[in-house]
Write a protein that holds these residues in place. Structure first.
Motif, PDB file in Angstrom:
ATOM      1  N   TYR A  16     105.984  29.320 -13.478  1.00  0.00           N
ATOM      2  CA  TYR A  16     104.863  28.884 -12.651  1.00  0.00           C
ATOM      3  C   TYR A  16     103.657  28.702 -13.549  1.00  0.00           C
ATOM      4  O   TYR A  16     103.423  29.504 -14.454  1.00  0.00           O
ATOM      5  N   VAL A  23     103.562  31.997 -15.822  1.00  0.00           N
ATOM      6  CA  VAL A  23     104.413  33.142 -15.486  1.00  0.00           C
ATOM      7  C   VAL A  23     105.870  32.681 -15.521  1.00  0.00           C
ATOM      8  O   VAL A  23     106.205  31.652 -14.933  1.00  0.00           O
ATOM      9  N   ALA A  25     109.057  33.483 -13.997  1.00  0.00           N
ATOM     10  CA  ALA A  25     109.613  34.292 -12.909  1.00  0.00           C
ATOM     11  C   ALA A  25     111.111  34.512 -13.094  1.00  0.00           C
ATOM     12  O   ALA A  25     111.639  35.564 -12.746  1.00  0.00           O
ATOM     13  N   PRO A  44     112.466  45.752  -9.560  1.00  0.00           N
ATOM     14  CA  PRO A  44     111.083  46.099  -9.240  1.00  0.00           C
ATOM     15  C   PRO A  44     110.349  44.914  -8.611  1.00  0.00           C
ATOM     16  O   PRO A  44     110.782  43.761  -8.751  1.00  0.00           O
ATOM     17  N   SER A  45     109.245  45.196  -7.941  1.00  0.00           N
ATOM     18  CA  SER A  45     108.424  44.148  -7.365  1.00  0.00           C
ATOM     19  C   SER A  45     108.000  43.170  -8.462  1.00  0.00           C
ATOM     20  O   SER A  45     107.634  43.580  -9.555  1.00  0.00           O
ATOM     21  N   GLY A  46     108.099  41.886  -8.184  1.00  0.00           N
ATOM     22  CA  GLY A  46     107.707  40.870  -9.159  1.00  0.00           C
ATOM     23  C   GLY A  46     108.764  40.555 -10.201  1.00  0.00           C
ATOM     24  O   GLY A  46     108.519  39.790 -11.141  1.00  0.00           O
ATOM     25  N   SER A  47     109.992  41.097 -10.028  1.00  0.00           N
ATOM     26  CA  SER A  47     111.026  40.885 -11.043  1.00  0.00           C
ATOM     27  C   SER A  47     111.743  39.536 -10.874  1.00  0.00           C
ATOM     28  O   SER A  47     112.593  39.185 -11.691  1.00  0.00           O
ATOM     29  N   GLY A  48     111.410  38.788  -9.805  1.00  0.00           N
ATOM     30  CA  GLY A  48     111.981  37.450  -9.656  1.00  0.00           C
ATOM     31  C   GLY A  48     113.059  37.336  -8.599  1.00  0.00           C
ATOM     32  O   GLY A  48     113.721  36.297  -8.507  1.00  0.00           O
ATOM     33  N   LYS A  49     113.214  38.356  -7.753  1.00  0.00           N
ATOM     34  CA  LYS A  49     114.294  38.358  -6.757  1.00  0.00           C
ATOM     35  C   LYS A  49     114.151  37.198  -5.769  1.00  0.00           C
ATOM     36  O   LYS A  49     115.111  36.473  -5.517  1.00  0.00           O
ATOM     37  N   SER A  50     112.947  37.045  -5.211  1.00  0.00           N
ATOM     38  CA  SER A  50     112.757  35.973  -4.229  1.00  0.00           C
ATOM     39  C   SER A  50     112.914  34.610  -4.889  1.00  0.00           C
ATOM     40  O   SER A  50     113.514  33.694  -4.314  1.00  0.00           O
ATOM     41  N   THR A  51     112.391  34.476  -6.096  1.00  0.00           N
ATOM     42  CA  THR A  51     112.510  33.204  -6.822  1.00  0.00           C
ATOM     43  C   THR A  51     113.988  32.880  -7.073  1.00  0.00           C
ATOM     44  O   THR A  51     114.407  31.729  -6.929  1.00  0.00           O
TER      45      THR A  51
HETATM   46  N1  LIG Z   1     104.176  30.254  -6.190  1.00  0.00           N
HETATM   47  C1  LIG Z   1     103.946  31.047  -7.242  1.00  0.00           C
HETATM   48  N2  LIG Z   1     102.960  30.756  -8.118  1.00  0.00           N
HETATM   49  C2  LIG Z   1     102.746  31.534  -9.209  1.00  0.00           C
HETATM   50  N3  LIG Z   1     103.452  32.653  -9.496  1.00  0.00           N
HETATM   51  C3  LIG Z   1     104.432  32.991  -8.652  1.00  0.00           C
HETATM   52  C4  LIG Z   1     104.744  32.227  -7.488  1.00  0.00           C
HETATM   53  N4  LIG Z   1     105.772  32.813  -6.837  1.00  0.00           N
HETATM   54  C5  LIG Z   1     106.107  33.905  -7.573  1.00  0.00           C
HETATM   55  N5  LIG Z   1     105.305  34.013  -8.654  1.00  0.00           N
HETATM   56  C6  LIG Z   1     105.370  35.056  -9.694  1.00  0.00           C
HETATM   57  O1  LIG Z   1     106.697  35.095 -10.172  1.00  0.00           O
HETATM   58  C7  LIG Z   1     107.114  36.451 -10.382  1.00  0.00           C
HETATM   59  C8  LIG Z   1     108.337  36.748  -9.562  1.00  0.00           C
HETATM   60  O2  LIG Z   1     107.996  36.704  -8.187  1.00  0.00           O
HETATM   61  P1  LIG Z   1     109.050  36.987  -7.022  1.00  0.00           P
HETATM   62  O3  LIG Z   1     110.240  36.151  -7.243  1.00  0.00           O
HETATM   63  O4  LIG Z   1     108.330  36.831  -5.728  1.00  0.00           O
HETATM   64  O5  LIG Z   1     109.414  38.525  -7.278  1.00  0.00           O
HETATM   65  P2  LIG Z   1     110.079  39.630  -6.329  1.00  0.00           P
HETATM   66  O6  LIG Z   1     110.657  38.920  -5.145  1.00  0.00           O
HETATM   67  O7  LIG Z   1     111.095  40.309  -7.188  1.00  0.00           O
HETATM   68  O8  LIG Z   1     108.992  40.573  -5.947  1.00  0.00           O
HETATM   69  C9  LIG Z   1     105.919  37.314 -10.055  1.00  0.00           C
HETATM   70  O9  LIG Z   1     105.201  37.580 -11.233  1.00  0.00           O
HETATM   71  C10 LIG Z   1     105.107  36.436  -9.124  1.00  0.00           C
HETATM   72  O10 LIG Z   1     103.755  36.761  -9.181  1.00  0.00           O
END
Ligand SMILES: Nc1ncnc2c1ncn2[C@@H]1O[C@H](COP(=O)(O)OP(=O)(O)O)[C@@H](O)[C@H]1O
Ligand SMILES: [Mg+2]
Length: 246
Positions: A16, A23, A25, A44-51
């Motif tokens: 991103y 970043v 992800a 952990p939170s922010g580790s990229g799971k949702s991405t």
């Molecule tokens: N749309 C976005 N723009 C910028 N950074 C993003 C965006 N979506 C996610 N991130 C960043 O990518 C990383 C992984 O996010 P995410 O996949 O949501 O993690 P998780 O689901 O494990 O908490 C984080 O550092 C988050 O801040």
């Protein structure tokens, strides 16, 4: 790619932004989700799971790497083809249910077929509602249902197209323990009885222990996995991953 693979990710990266604020992800993630398997994704939170889920489901496009769903390479598909593939082959449930408040349970469940220009048969809607134990709530609106019931409507909606893969991003995250367990039992049953492929992000070691395999992510990279682990083993692993130097 063989036909017993529902999804294959090869060297998938998602960045991103640009420059100093960029970043990463996901960082060259390669993973296979076999057909008929139940995988939990933890980290952990922010580790990229949702991405990871969004890229695997064709909701987001990787910066580089390849995603193959049921033999179809997503990279390079037009927006229209990608939307069609998502509609036909992917189911997705979220922590926050995302039901349309003005529609009944039955209408919410029928929505993916309507969006695809198909006429949902009443018997098919009834069948999927029945599978999630809500045949008697077809005419209720979301506000008239409990959280667990709303998530089960969302599950029925995700399943009506008979998707290759069902993704859940913390599908039990908003539910109390008992209701969350009911949703997990439904997911497990779909894998065992119907060969459904399920990939679920969760923070809950008990939820993860319902899966066949737990994949751990740290800083956008896979960091080992456990197969057939119980909740204590999953919790111990998470505790190590989340430990901060102090
Ligand atoms: N749309 C976005 N723009 C910028 N950074 C993003 C965006 N979506 C996610 N991130 C960043 O990518 C990383 C992984 O996010 P995410 O996949 O949501 O993690 P998780 O689901 O494990 O908490 C984080 O550092 C988050 O801040
Ligand atoms: Mg997330």
């Amino acid at each position: 790619m063989t036909s017993d693979e529902a999804i294959r990710l090869h060297a998938v990266s998602r960045r991103y932004g640009a420059g100093d604020s960029a970043v990463t992800a996901l960082d060259e993630v390669s993973l296979v989700f076999p057909r008929g398997s139940f995988t939990a994704v933890m980290g952990p939170s922010g580790s990229g799971k949702s991405t990871l889920l969004q890229c695997a489901a064709g909701l987001d496009r990787p910066t580089s790497g390849s995603v193959v769903v049921g033999g179809t390479e997503l990279t390079g598909l037009s927006e229209r083809r990608l939307t069609l593939l998502r509609r036909e082959r992917i189911g997705f449930v979220f922590q926050s249910y995302n039901l349309l408040p003005s529609l009944t349970a039955a209408q919410n469940v029928a929505l993916p077929l309507r969006l695809a220009g198909r006429r949902p048969s009443r018997s098919r809607v009834r069948e999927v509602l029945d599978r999630v134990g809500l045949a008697d709530r077809a005419r209720h609106r979301p506000a008239e249902l409990s959280g667990g019931q709303q998530q089960r409507v969302a599950l029925a909606r995700a399943l009506i197209t008979r998707p290759d893969v069902l993704f859940g991003d913390e599908p039990t995250g908003a539910l109390d323990t008992r209701t969350g367990r009911e949703v997990l039992a439904l997911l497990r049953g779909m894998v065992d009885r119907e060969g459904q492929t399920v990939v679920m992000v969760t923070h809950d070691p008990v939820a993860a222990s319902c899966a066949d395999r737990v994949v751990f992510l740290v800083d956008g990279r896979p960091d080992g996995e456990l197969t057939g682990a119980d909740a204590d083993a999953v919790a111990a692993r998470m505790t190590r991953l989340e430990a901060l130097p102090c």
